[in-house]
Design a protein around this motif. Structure first.
Motif, PDB file in Angstrom:
ATOM      1  N   TYR A 182     -83.833  60.122  37.199  1.00  8.83           N
ATOM      2  CA  TYR A 182     -82.706  59.351  36.396  1.00  8.83           C
ATOM      3  C   TYR A 182     -83.144  57.859  36.103  1.00  8.83           C
ATOM      4  N   THR A 183     -84.607  57.626  35.875  1.00  5.52           N
ATOM      5  CA  THR A 183     -84.724  56.082  35.477  1.00  5.52           C
ATOM      6  C   THR A 183     -85.453  55.940  34.336  1.00  5.52           C
TER       7      THR A 183
ATOM      8  N   GLN B  23    -100.374  46.713  30.549  1.00  5.40           N
ATOM      9  CA  GLN B  23    -100.739  48.107  31.228  1.00  5.40           C
ATOM     10  C   GLN B  23    -100.441  47.970  32.691  1.00  5.40           C
ATOM     11  N   ARG B  24    -100.377  46.840  33.388  1.00  3.84           N
ATOM     12  CA  ARG B  24     -99.969  46.891  34.630  1.00  3.84           C
ATOM     13  C   ARG B  24     -98.587  47.225  35.064  1.00  3.84           C
ATOM     14  N   VAL B  25     -97.623  46.627  34.033  1.00  2.00           N
ATOM     15  CA  VAL B  25     -96.319  47.006  34.286  1.00  2.00           C
ATOM     16  C   VAL B  25     -95.914  48.261  34.052  1.00  2.00           C
ATOM     17  N   VAL B  26     -96.740  48.957  33.128  1.00  2.00           N
ATOM     18  CA  VAL B  26     -96.541  50.481  32.665  1.00  2.00           C
ATOM     19  C   VAL B  26     -96.864  51.251  33.813  1.00  2.00           C
ATOM     20  N   ASP B  27     -97.788  50.869  34.487  1.00  2.00           N
ATOM     21  CA  ASP B  27     -98.622  51.676  35.725  1.00  2.00           C
ATOM     22  C   ASP B  27     -97.574  51.612  36.775  1.00  2.00           C
ATOM     23  N   ASN B  28     -96.984  50.379  36.944  1.00  6.49           N
ATOM     24  CA  ASN B  28     -95.841  50.236  37.994  1.00  6.49           C
ATOM     25  C   ASN B  28     -94.864  51.087  37.660  1.00  6.49           C
ATOM     26  N   LEU B  29     -94.249  51.069  36.614  1.00  7.68           N
ATOM     27  CA  LEU B  29     -93.079  51.788  36.152  1.00  7.68           C
ATOM     28  C   LEU B  29     -93.284  53.481  36.380  1.00  7.68           C
ATOM     29  N   ILE B  30     -94.533  53.792  35.798  1.00  5.46           N
ATOM     30  CA  ILE B  30     -95.079  55.288  36.044  1.00  5.46           C
ATOM     31  C   ILE B  30     -95.084  55.645  37.708  1.00  5.46           C
ATOM     32  N   SER B  31     -95.535  54.726  38.329  1.00  2.00           N
ATOM     33  CA  SER B  31     -95.642  54.923  39.922  1.00  2.00           C
ATOM     34  C   SER B  31     -94.178  55.199  40.521  1.00  2.00           C
ATOM     35  N   ARG B  32     -93.347  54.410  39.971  1.00  6.22           N
ATOM     36  CA  ARG B  32     -92.008  54.618  40.220  1.00  6.22           C
ATOM     37  C   ARG B  32     -91.312  55.869  39.586  1.00  6.22           C
TER      38      ARG B  32
ATOM     39  N   VAL C 261     -90.471  57.112  36.571  1.00  6.24           N
ATOM     40  CA  VAL C 261     -89.712  56.981  35.472  1.00  6.24           C
ATOM     41  C   VAL C 261     -89.634  58.257  34.871  1.00  6.24           C
ATOM     42  N   ASP C 262     -88.421  58.764  34.033  1.00  4.04           N
ATOM     43  CA  ASP C 262     -88.494  59.750  33.552  1.00  4.04           C
ATOM     44  C   ASP C 262     -88.879  59.396  31.849  1.00  4.04           C
ATOM     45  N   GLY C 263     -89.185  58.390  31.580  1.00  7.46           N
ATOM     46  CA  GLY C 263     -89.665  57.971  30.204  1.00  7.46           C
ATOM     47  C   GLY C 263     -89.859  56.547  29.979  1.00  7.46           C
ATOM     48  N   LEU C 264     -90.545  56.160  28.865  1.00  6.41           N
ATOM     49  CA  LEU C 264     -90.865  54.633  28.604  1.00  6.41           C
ATOM     50  C   LEU C 264     -90.275  54.281  27.397  1.00  6.41           C
ATOM     51  N   ILE C 265     -89.698  53.356  27.184  1.00  5.86           N
ATOM     52  CA  ILE C 265     -89.299  52.655  25.865  1.00  5.86           C
ATOM     53  C   ILE C 265     -90.576  51.434  25.864  1.00  5.86           C
TER      54      ILE C 265
ATOM     55  N   TYR D  64    -100.730  55.308  25.503  1.00  8.60           N
ATOM     56  CA  TYR D  64     -99.330  55.847  25.317  1.00  8.60           C
ATOM     57  C   TYR D  64     -99.259  57.417  25.113  1.00  8.60           C
ATOM     58  N   ALA D  65    -100.495  57.795  24.331  1.00  8.79           N
ATOM     59  CA  ALA D  65    -100.460  59.038  23.854  1.00  8.79           C
ATOM     60  C   ALA D  65    -100.712  59.897  24.982  1.00  8.79           C
ATOM     61  N   ARG D  66    -101.498  59.456  25.967  1.00  5.73           N
ATOM     62  CA  ARG D  66    -101.985  60.273  27.265  1.00  5.73           C
ATOM     63  C   ARG D  66    -100.539  60.306  28.086  1.00  5.73           C
ATOM     64  N   ILE D  67    -100.000  59.246  27.980  1.00  2.60           N
ATOM     65  CA  ILE D  67     -98.855  58.972  29.039  1.00  2.60           C
ATOM     66  C   ILE D  67     -97.604  60.060  28.310  1.00  2.60           C
ATOM     67  N   HIS D  68     -97.697  60.270  26.991  1.00  3.99           N
ATOM     68  CA  HIS D  68     -96.472  60.965  26.323  1.00  3.99           C
ATOM     69  C   HIS D  68     -96.809  62.471  26.621  1.00  3.99           C
ATOM     70  N   ASP D  69     -97.890  62.672  26.975  1.00  2.56           N
ATOM     71  CA  ASP D  69     -98.356  64.020  27.362  1.00  2.56           C
ATOM     72  C   ASP D  69     -97.465  64.679  28.485  1.00  2.56           C
ATOM     73  N   ARG D  70     -97.059  63.566  29.418  1.00  5.85           N
ATOM     74  CA  ARG D  70     -96.459  63.846  30.684  1.00  5.85           C
ATOM     75  C   ARG D  70     -94.845  63.423  30.735  1.00  5.85           C
ATOM     76  N   LEU D  71     -94.592  62.279  30.102  1.00  2.78           N
ATOM     77  CA  LEU D  71     -93.359  61.846  29.876  1.00  2.78           C
ATOM     78  C   LEU D  71     -92.889  61.120  28.386  1.00  2.78           C
ATOM     79  N   PRO D  72     -91.908  61.220  28.111  1.00  4.67           N
ATOM     80  CA  PRO D  72     -91.655  60.661  26.713  1.00  4.67           C
ATOM     81  C   PRO D  72     -91.895  59.337  26.592  1.00  4.67           C
ATOM     82  N   VAL D  73     -92.457  58.776  25.315  1.00  2.00           N
ATOM     83  CA  VAL D  73     -92.817  57.339  25.163  1.00  2.00           C
ATOM     84  C   VAL D  73     -92.336  56.807  23.899  1.00  2.00           C
ATOM     85  N   VAL D  74     -91.281  55.923  23.682  1.00  2.00           N
ATOM     86  CA  VAL D  74     -90.585  55.633  22.496  1.00  2.00           C
ATOM     87  C   VAL D  74     -91.141  54.275  22.187  1.00  2.00           C
ATOM     88  N   GLN D  75     -91.725  53.932  21.033  1.00  2.00           N
ATOM     89  CA  GLN D  75     -92.076  52.724  20.358  1.00  2.00           C
ATOM     90  C   GLN D  75     -90.904  51.784  20.161  1.00  2.00           C
TER      91      GLN D  75
END
Length: 199
Positions: A7-8, A52-61, A63-67, A78-89
């Motif tokens: 729920y983050t 890249q570092r802050v994205v990795d940090n958020l994924i390590s926490r 998160v259910d998705g990234l904006i 982001y395409a690789r991440i999107h296979d696991r969790l939603p990514v919105v530009q």
């Protein structure tokens, strides 16, 4: 744990002092809160390595998705991440990415504004922009040129100036232009709130 949700959501923006991104972050946070979701905000400072570092940090926490308002030129990560969790530009289109996006029609809005400015300022409308490798920069510059064209005027490359989106760049661009002209220009379009703040 059973739901496999945290729920983050993570929001990655260049700079919280940028009025546009701060407004977006505030609205998103309120909507997420109402939906029972915590929004985690990280700043990239338009630095792809830091992004890249802050994205990795958020994924390590977990998160259910990234904006993401990305400073990158490729969406491979982001395409690789999107296979696991939603990514919105957000606000910026990464190259030829097919990931979901929410962006404004910066070209159209800029063209309308510049055309209206031209009715009062004529062709003497200068353009201060940021990094041209970012999609909003290219779209706003195209809108500037289109607005002049619609007003029956030619775009003069000498009136187009670029740096980055920091207030100090707006200040420097304006100081240089006033020194060059001996007075402020009749018209000026800045491609961001931060550049305008510097002006």
């Amino acid at each position: 744990l059973r739901e496999t949700r945290s729920y983050t959501w993570g929001l990655v923006i260049p700079d919280l002092t940028n009025f546009g991104f701060a407004s977006i972050a505030r609205s998103l946070e309120a909507h997420c809160r109402e939906a029972g979701i915590q929004l985690l905000i990280a700043c990239s400072e338009d630095d792809p390595a830091l992004e890249q570092r802050v994205v990795d940090n958020l994924i390590s926490r977990q998160v259910d998705g990234l904006i993401v308002a990305s400073s990158g030129h490729s969406d491979d990560i982001y395409a690789r991440i999107h296979d696991r969790l939603p990514v919105v530009q957000l606000d910026r289109h990464i190259g030829e990415s097919r990931l979901p996006m929410v962006i404004s029609d910066a070209c159209k809005a800029t063209a309308e504004l510049v055309r209206d400015m031209a009715s009062e300022c004529g062709a003497e409308i200068y353009y201060f922009g940021g990094l041209l490798d970012l999609s909003p920069s290219r779209h706003r510059l195209a809108g500037y040129e289109l607005g002049l064209h619609r007003a029956g005027l030619e775009a003069d490359p000498a009136r187009v100036r670029h740096r980055d989106y920091q207030p100090s760049s707006g200040y420097q661009l304006m100081a240089e232009l006033v020194a060059e002209l001996g007075a402020p220009p009749r018209g000026l379009f800045t491609a961001s709130f931060t550049l305008l703040e510097g002006v």
